[in-house]
Design an enzyme around this catalytic site. Structure first.
Site, short mmCIF file in Angstrom:
data_model
loop_
_atom_site.label_atom_id
_atom_site.label_comp_id
_atom_site.label_asym_id
_atom_site.label_seq_id
_atom_site.Cartn_x
_atom_site.Cartn_y
_atom_site.Cartn_z
N ASP A 18 -2.37 -27.67 -17.59
CA ASP A 18 -2.23 -28.93 -16.86
C ASP A 18 -1.01 -29.66 -17.43
O ASP A 18 -0.83 -29.69 -18.65
CB ASP A 18 -3.50 -29.78 -17.09
N ASP B 51 -0.26 -32.95 -12.76
CA ASP B 51 -1.22 -34.03 -12.52
C ASP B 51 -0.57 -35.23 -11.84
O ASP B 51 0.56 -35.62 -12.21
CB ASP B 51 -1.77 -34.46 -13.89
N GLU C 79 -0.87 -31.53 -7.89
CA GLU C 79 -2.00 -32.35 -7.45
C GLU C 79 -1.44 -33.31 -6.41
O GLU C 79 -0.91 -34.37 -6.73
CB GLU C 79 -2.62 -33.14 -8.61
N HIS D 198 -12.84 -31.48 -10.74
CA HIS D 198 -13.51 -32.32 -11.72
C HIS D 198 -13.43 -33.81 -11.38
O HIS D 198 -13.93 -34.64 -12.14
CB HIS D 198 -12.89 -32.09 -13.11
N ASP D 199 -12.78 -34.15 -10.27
CA ASP D 199 -12.66 -35.56 -9.87
C ASP D 199 -13.48 -35.89 -8.64
O ASP D 199 -13.55 -37.06 -8.25
CB ASP D 199 -11.21 -35.90 -9.52
C1 NOJ Z 1 -5.92 -36.68 -11.85
C2 NOJ Z 1 -6.86 -35.97 -12.79
O1 NOJ Z 1 -7.44 -34.85 -12.12
C3 NOJ Z 1 -7.90 -37.01 -13.19
O2 NOJ Z 1 -8.99 -36.42 -13.87
C4 NOJ Z 1 -7.21 -38.05 -14.04
O3 NOJ Z 1 -8.12 -39.07 -14.34
C5 NOJ Z 1 -6.02 -38.67 -13.28
N1 NOJ Z 1 -5.21 -37.69 -12.60
C6 NOJ Z 1 -5.12 -39.38 -14.25
O4 NOJ Z 1 -4.47 -38.45 -15.10
#
Ligand code: NOJ
Length: 591
Positions: free
Chosen positions: A132, A239, A313, A376-377
C-alpha cells in the site's frame, strides 16, 4: 467505509531471475514465462488486512509471519498476488494509514527479515506481494511533520499544507481557513499553537496532508517507491490518490443540494458538502504520470525489471473519470484503477449491474478493468446486497460477477468463506475512531475488519491470545477448515470460479457481451475468446425462480456444457430455457 460525498476520498525473462537471485530473491515463477509481463491482466488479487489475518505470536494482532504460514492456503485459492494494507511503522490511529516511516516494518507486524521471508516464500509459490502506498498524508509523528510543525522557517515546513486562519488575533486563533471537512468528520483544519497556523488533513487530524506543490515531496516518494521495488514487490495500491491536491484559491466547498435545491443533511444532521475543491483535481494526473514514468524506467532496467502494477484507490463518479486514470499510451498512469462504481450500486439490481459491465466493456478502451465489491473500508457483501434470507446465494452471484466478467479481480480476505459484516454493538467496543465519533449514525469499519475465521477452535484459529477485535459468532460454521473440500461451500465456489477464470479461454481472455438485455431480473452475458470459445453466464438477481432464453444473438449453438451452477440449480436441456433458482447462477460452455 461508506464514502459519502463529504467523506469522498472517503514480468520477463531470465534477466529478472538473475537480478533477483543476485539479491538473494527469486523471480515469481509462472507456468508460461513469456506471459510474465502481462501477469496482472487476468489476475486474481487478494486484499489482506494483516492485522486481522493470522497472529503468529499470541499478541492478538495479525502479523507477517502469520501471513507466511498461510501461503499454502493462498496457493490453493489460486491467487496471483496479495495486496497488504499498510505494514509500515505507524502510531496506528488509522490502523497503518498513518505512516511514520515509509521504509520500515511496524514491530506489531514483524521485522524487515520477516518481510523478506514472506517475499521469498510467496515467490516460491508464484504469489506476488503488492504494498500500500499512502502519498496523500503521513502520520503527524513522521519526522518530516515533526520538523514541519517545529517552525515556520523549518526546511520541511513546505512539505505539508499550512495556512493562516481567518480573523486571528494575538489572543485568538480565529476560524479555520475555509469550510473544508475531514472525511472522518469535523473541520479538515487543525490549529498549531506553536507556529500559529492551521494544518490541513483530509482524514484524521493525525494524518496531515503532504503539499504536492513541493517538488521535494515528489522526489521523496519516487525514492520510497524505488526502495520497495528494489526489494522485489510486485506493485502498489495507491491510497486516497485522488485527494493529493487542494484548490489553490482555498475556496469553500459548496453544499450538496437535494432535488428541491435545498442543502442535504447527512445522518449526523450536518449539511453535506461537495468535494470539488479537494478531490480529483487535474494535477493528480501529472503526479501519477511522473511516478509511473519513474517506476517504468526501473522496470525496463536491471534495477527492478518486470511489470510491477500501479493500482489506484479511485472512488470516481463515472466511467469517463475512471478512464482518465489509465493515462495514455505515451504517458500511462495506473495499470488498474479500481472501479468502485460497481461497489456503489449496493443493491441487487440487474439493470444497474448491466450498465456498469457495459461501461467497462466500452468506456475504458483496451485497458483492463478492476472491479471491486468490498474491502476493509466498506461493509461486506452480505451487509450491502444480502436480503437476510438468501445471503449465501447472493454472495455467490456477486463472486460470479467479479470472477466471470472481463478483467482483473480483486477480493477481500474472508469473502471466499462468506464472512459476515459484524459491527460492534457498544460504542465502548469500537476501535475505528470514526465509529466512536459518529456513533450511532455510523459505527466505523470494525465490522468488516474482524479476524479471519480459520477453524472452529477458540478465536477461530486466528490467535492464541485475545484478538484485537472480537471473532464473530459465525466462526463455528463459517471457517476455512469447515469449508475446505466441501462441494457446496462458498470456499469451493470461489476456488472453482478462480480456476475457471484461469483455465477457460473465454473466461481468461474473452470479451463481455451482454445478452437478454431487456431482462430486469436476470443478468446474463457471453464471454467469447479469440479462438471462438463461448461461455454464457447467467445470474438471477431476484428471490423468485426465473427462466431465461439465452439463445440467438451472438450465441453460436443451442446446447451448452455446464461448467458451474448454484447448488440448487438444474442443468438446462437447451439454451432457450435455462431455469434459475432464487439468486441462482449457471455458467456453461456453448457447444
Ligand atoms: C483509504 C483507506 O482504505 C482507509 O482505510 C484510510 O482510512 C483512508 N484511505 C485514509 O488513508
Amino acid at each position: 467505509m461508506h464514502w459519502t460525498k463529504s467523506m469522498a476520498a472517503c514480468a520477463l525473462t531470465l534477466s529478472m531471475g538473475v537480478a533477483l537471485a543476485a539479491r538473494g530473491q527469486t523471480a515469481p515463477a509462472a507456468s508460461n514465462q513469456s506471459n510474465l509481463a502481462d501477469w496482472w491482466k487476468n489476475a486474481v488479487i487478494l486484499e489482506i488486512y494483516p492485522r486481522s489475518y493470522q497472529d503468529s505470536n499470541g499478541d492478538g494482532i495479525g502479523d507477517l509471519n502469520g501471513i507466511t504460514q498461510r501461503l499454502d492456503y493462498l496457493k490453493s485459492l489460486g491467487v496471483d498476488a496479495i495486496w497488504l494494507t499498510p505494514i509500515y511503522p505507524s502510531p496506528q490511529v488509522d490502523f497503518g494509514y498513518d505512516i511514520s516511516d515509509y521504509e520500515g516494518i511496524d514491530p506489531q507486524y514483524g521485522t524487515m527479515a520477516d518481510f523478506d521471508k514472506l517475499m521469498d516464500e510467496a515467490n516460491k509459490r508464484h504469489i506476488r506481494v503488492i504494498m500500500d502506498m499512502v502519498m496523500n498524508h503521513s502520520s503527524d509523528k513522521h519526522k518530516w511533520f515533526l520538523e514541519s510543525r517545529s517552525s515556520k522557517k523549518n526546511p520541511y515546513r513546505n512539505w505539508y499544507v499550512w495556512k493562516d486562519g481567518k480573523g486571528e488575533t494575538a489572543t485568538d486563533k480565529g476560524a479555520p481557513p475555509n469550510n473544508w471537512r475531514s472525511g472522518f468528520g469535523g473541520s479538515a483544519w487543525e490549529w498549531d499553537p506553536t507556529t500559529r497556523q492551521y494544518w490541513y488533513h483530509k482524514f484524521y487530524t493525525e494524518q496531515p496532508d503532504f503539499n504536492w506543490n513541493n517538488p521535494k515531496v515528489h522526489q521523496a516518494f519516487k525514492d520510497i517507491i524505488a526502495f520497495w521495488l528494489k526489494k522485489g514487490v510486485a506493485g502498489f495500491r495507491f491510497d486516497a490518490i485522488t485527494t493529493l491536491f487542494e484548490d489553490p484559491q482555498w475556496r469553500d466547498e459548496s453544499p450538496v443540494l437535494d432535488k428541491n435545491g435545498n442543502p442535504e443533511k447527512g445522518p449526523d444532521g450536518q449539511i453535506e458538502l461537495n468535494d470539488t475543491q479537494t478531490n480529483n483535481l487535474p494535477a493528480v494526473h501529472d503526479v501519477m504520470k511522473e511516478m509511473r514514468a519513474s517506476a517504468d524506467k526501473g522496470f525496463k532496467s536491471a534495477t527492478y525489471p518486470g511489470t510491477r502494477v500501479f493500482i489506484g484507490e479511485t472512488y470516481l463518479p463515472n466511467i469517463a473519470e475512471l478512464a482518465k486514470q489509465y493515462g495514455t499510451a505515451d504517458h500511462p498512469e495506473f495499470h488498474l484503477p479500481m472501479d468502485t462504481q460497481i461497489l456503489a450500486i449496493n443493491k441487487m439490481d440487474a439493470v444497474a449491474f448491466r450498465t456498469r459491465l457495459n461501461d467497462v466493456e466500452t468506456g475504458i478502451g483496451n485497458n483492463v478493468p478492476l472491479l471491486v465489491f468490498d474491502n476493509h473500508d466498506n461493509p461486506r457483501i452480505d451487509a450491502r446486497y444480502g436480503d437476510g434470507v438468501h445471503n449465501e446465494d447472493i454472495e455467490r452471484v456477486i463472486a460470479t460477477v467479479l470472477f466471470a466478467s472481463k478483467g482483473t479481480a480483486l477480493f477481500y480476505n474472508g469473502d471466499e468463506i462468506g464472512m459476515k459484516t459484524t459491527p460492534p454493538e457498544r460504542k465502548e467496543d469500537v476501535k475505528d475512531p470514526v465509529g466512536r465519533a459518529m456513533w450511532p449514525f455510523y459505527k466505523g469499519r470494525d465490522g468488516e475488519r474482524t479476524p479471519m475465521q480459520w477453524d472452529d477452535s477458540a478465536n477461530a484459529g486466528f490467535t492464541t491470545g485475545t484478538p484485537w477485535l472480537p471473532v464473530p459468532p459465525t466462526y463455528k460454521a463459517v471457517n476455512v477448515e469447515a469449508e475446505q473440500g466441501k462441494p457446496d461451500s462458498m470456499l469451493t465456489w470461489y476456488q472453482n470460479l478462480i480456476e475457471m477464470k484461469k483455465s477457460n479461454p473465454a473466461l481468461a481472455q474473452g470479451t463481455d457481451l451482454m445478452v437478454d438485455t431487456e431482462n430486469t431480473r436476470v443478468l446474463s452475458w457471453l464471454r467469447q475468446a479469440p479462438d471462438g470459445t463461448q461461455v454464457l453466464v447467467t445470474c438471477n438477481f431476484t428471490a423468485d425462480p426465473q427462466t431465461v432464453n439465452l439463445s440467438g444473438g451472438g450465441v453460436k449453438g443451442m446446447q451448452a456444457k455446464t461448467l458451474l451452477k448454484s447448488p440448487a440449480g438444474s442443468e438446462p436441456g437447451s439454451l432457450d430455457k435455462v431455469d434459475l433458482p432464487p439468486f441462482g447462477v449457471w455458467i456453461g460452455q456453448v457447444q
